[in-house]
Scaffold this active site. Structure first.
Site, PDB file in Angstrom:
ATOM      1  N   CYS A 265     -33.095   6.816  10.203  1.00  0.00           N
ATOM      2  CA  CYS A 265     -33.474   6.083   8.977  1.00  0.00           C
ATOM      3  C   CYS A 265     -34.674   6.801   8.387  1.00  0.00           C
ATOM      4  CB  CYS A 265     -33.796   4.628   9.294  1.00  0.00           C
ATOM      5  SG  CYS A 265     -32.435   3.742  10.098  1.00  0.00           S
ATOM      6  N   ALA A 266     -34.440   7.955   7.782  1.00  0.00           N
ATOM      7  CA  ALA A 266     -35.497   8.938   7.545  1.00  0.00           C
ATOM      8  C   ALA A 266     -36.280   8.789   6.247  1.00  0.00           C
ATOM      9  CB  ALA A 266     -34.897  10.349   7.587  1.00  0.00           C
ATOM     10  N   ALA A 267     -35.700   8.177   5.229  1.00  0.00           N
ATOM     11  CA  ALA A 267     -36.367   8.143   3.909  1.00  0.00           C
ATOM     12  C   ALA A 267     -37.743   7.498   4.009  1.00  0.00           C
ATOM     13  CB  ALA A 267     -35.498   7.403   2.904  1.00  0.00           C
ATOM     14  N   PRO A 268     -38.719   8.038   3.285  1.00  0.00           N
ATOM     15  CA  PRO A 268     -38.665   9.164   2.341  1.00  0.00           C
ATOM     16  C   PRO A 268     -38.746  10.557   2.978  1.00  0.00           C
ATOM     17  CG  PRO A 268     -40.861   8.230   2.348  1.00  0.00           C
ATOM     18  CD  PRO A 268     -40.059   7.386   3.279  1.00  0.00           C
ATOM     19  N   CYS A 387     -43.128  -0.221  11.557  1.00  0.00           N
ATOM     20  CA  CYS A 387     -44.448  -0.362  10.926  1.00  0.00           C
ATOM     21  C   CYS A 387     -44.795  -1.842  10.830  1.00  0.00           C
ATOM     22  CB  CYS A 387     -44.487   0.306   9.547  1.00  0.00           C
ATOM     23  SG  CYS A 387     -43.291  -0.340   8.367  1.00  0.00           S
TER      24      CYS A 387
END
Length: 434
Positions: A265-268, A387
Site C-alpha cells: 500500500c505504497a502511495a504516495p 500511523c
C-alpha cells in the site's frame, strides 16, 4: 491582509468542503491554495493558519459558541456554523487579528452568502464572546478529567477514553499537547542526488529556515517557505517530505544490495523510494496501490526523485497474487489505518474516525496481512506498520498474525508516540519468516 473578504471566503469554502462535504482538510486546503497561487505569501499563510486552526480547535470553539448562542452549533446552518467557528478562532486564538475585524468580516460574509437575516445573530454572538471570553467556565481536570482533555485539546471524548484506558492519562495528555504544537516540515535528503551541504546552501539561498536533526544526518526541518512547488530543490527531487517515524520503516528493514522489496500500500511512495535509495540502484522495489490515481502519485514522486530501481503497479492488496509467492526479501505492509498518529498534520482525522470505523479497519488489516505473509521468502522479513495509536490495530494485530502464521517470529515491535520533534505517532512490527 490585501483582501480580507476574499481570504475569508476561501477559508469558508475550505471549511464547508471539510465539515459539510466530507473532504479531507489537507486535500481541500492544498486544492484551494493551488487554485489561488497568485495570492501573496502572507495571505496564503493567513488562509492556512485560520483553516487549520479552526479545525484543530473545533471542539473547544463549539464549546465557546454553545456557551453564548441560544442556537446550538449542531442546529446552525452549515455556512453560519463555519463563519462563526473561523471568527471565534480569530478572536480567541489569533492576537494578530483585531476583534472588530473578525466580527465585521464575519457579518459581511454572512450577508454575502445569502444570510442577511442572520447578520444580527452572527454579530450578537461574536460581540458577546469578545466581551466575556475571559469569564468562560471550562471543565476542570479534577472534576471531569475526560471532558477536560476533550475540550482543552479538542479531542472527541470517546478517543480520550480509549487512549486513557490503553496508555494512561499522562501519556494521553502528552499526545494531546503534542498535536497542538506547531512543527516544521520534516524532509529526508536524497543522498543519491545531492549532499547535505549542497542542499543546505540551496535552501538557505531561497530564504528558507532550516534546522538539522541532532542524530540523523539525512533529516532536515524546513519552515518559513511559501509552498513546496515553489522550492527548486523540491522540484529537482533533492529531498522528500517524510516524517521521521515513517523513515524508521526502511531503517528497521535494513535492505541489502540486490533485495526484492514489495510495498503493498505504497502511495504516495515515500517508503518505497526510501527503500530504493538504500538499495543504491540494485535490486528491485515493487510499489503497489489500489487505484490508478494512487499509482500515478507514486510514479510522479519516483520521476521527481529520479529513482530507477522501482516499479509502480495497480493492485488490490487483499487479493493474493500467485506470481509473487515467496518472491520478496522484504514485504512492507504499511496499511490503511485510523491515522490517529497524524492528527497534528491532518486536523480533521479526529472528527472523521469512530470506534466502528476502527473495528472495520482491524478486519481489513488482518485480511491484507494474511495475504502479505505468502509473498515473503524463507528468511525474509515482513514489516507491518501504521500511523496510528490504537492497540487493536497495532499490538493486537501483531499478536493475531503470530497466532495465525506460526512460520513467523517477531523480531521487533515499537509504538512511537507523537514527540517533541513534532514526529507522528507510528507503529512498526518486524517479523522474520522461518
Amino acid at each position: 491582509m490585501t483582501d480580507g473578504d476574499s481570504s475569508r471566503e476561501i477559508i469558508l469554502d475550505i471549511l464547508l468542503a471539510v465539515t459539510r462535504d466530507g473532504e479531507y482538510s489537507h486535500i481541500a486546503l492544498k486544492s484551494a491554495l493551488d487554485k489561488h497561487q497568485y495570492l501573496e505569501k502572507r495571505e496564503r499563510a493567513f488562509i492556512t493558519k485560520v483553516t487549520e486552526g479552526t479545525l484543530e480547535h473545533q471542539i473547544r470553539i463549539d464549546y465557546i459558541l454553545n456557551t453564548f448562542s441560544n442556537t446550538k452549533v449542531n442546529k446552525m446552518k452549515p455556512v453560519i456554523r463555519c463563519i462563526l467557528r473561523s471568527a471565534v478562532y480569530q478572536i480567541c486564538f489569533l492576537d494578530a487579528v483585531p476583534d472588530s475585524a473578525a466580527c465585521n468580516e464575519a457579518v459581511k460574509l454572512a450577508g454575502k452568502r445569502g444570510f442577511r437575516t442572520l447578520k444580527g445573530f452572527v454579530n450578537g454572538v461574536l460581540r458577546s464572546i469578545v466581551r466575556n471570553r475571559d469569564k468562560i467556565s471550562y471543565p476542570l481536570k479534577k472534576g471531569d478529567p475526560i471532558q477536560y482533555l476533550s475540550i482543552q485539546y479538542s479531542l472527541p471524548e470517546w478517543l480520550v477514553r480509549q487512549w486513557t484506558e490503553e496508555y494512561g492519562y499522562e501519556q494521553t495528555e502528552e499526545m494531546a499537547v503534542s498535536f497542538l504544537k506547531k512543527s516544521a516540515t520534516c524532509v529526508r535528503i536524497n543522498t543519491e542526488k545531492t549532499t547535505k551541504e549542497e542542499l543546505l546552501f540551496m535552501l538557505k539561498a531561497d530564504g528558507i529556515t532550516v534546522r538539522e536533526h541532532a542524530q540523523w544526518q539525512e533529516v532536515l526541518y524546513l519552515s518559513d517557505y511559501d509552498y513546496l512547488g515553489k522550492i527548486e530543490a523540491f522540484r529537482k527531487g533533492l529531498f522528500y517530505v517524510q516524517d521521521i517515524s515513517s523513515m524508521l520503516v526502511a531503517k528497521t528493514a535494513q535492505p541489502e544490495k540486490g533485495d526484492v522489496v514489495l510495498d503493498l500500500c505504497a502511495a504516495p511512495g515515500g517508503k518505497s523510494i526510501h527503500m530504493a535509495q538504500l538499495l543504491q540502484g540494485s535490486g528491485k522495489v515493487i510499489a503497489r496501490d489500489l487505484t490508478p490515481q494512487k499509482v500515478a502519485l507514486i510514479e510522479e514522486n519516483v520521476v521527481r526523485c529520479q529513482v530507477e530501481n522501482i516499479r509502480a503497479e495497480c493492485a488490490d492488496a487483499r487479493i493474493y497474487d500467485e506470481s509473487l509467492k515467496e518472491k520478496a526479501d522484504i514485504v512492507i505492509a504499511d496499511l490503511p489505518c485510523s491515522g490517529l498518529g497524524v492528527i497534528g498534520k491532518k486536523k480533521d482525522i479526529k472528527y472523521k474516525m469512530t470506534p466502528e470505523k476502527e473495528e472495520e479497519l482491524v478486519k481489513l488489516q488482518r485480511e491484507i496481512l494474511s495475504v502479505a505473509v505468502h509473498y515473503v521468502k524463507p528468511h525474509g522479513k515482513l514489516l507491518y506498520s501504521t500511523c496510528t495509536i490504537h492497540r487493536a490495530e497495532n499490538e493486537e494485530n501483531a499478536r493475531w498474525l503470530l497466532r495465525e502464521c506460526p512460520e513467523l517470529s517477531l523480531i521487533s515491535e515499537k509504538q512511537i508516540f507523537p514527540g517533541s520533534e513534532g514526529n507522528d505517532g507510528f507503529f512498526i512490527a518486524q517479523f522474520l519468516k522461518k
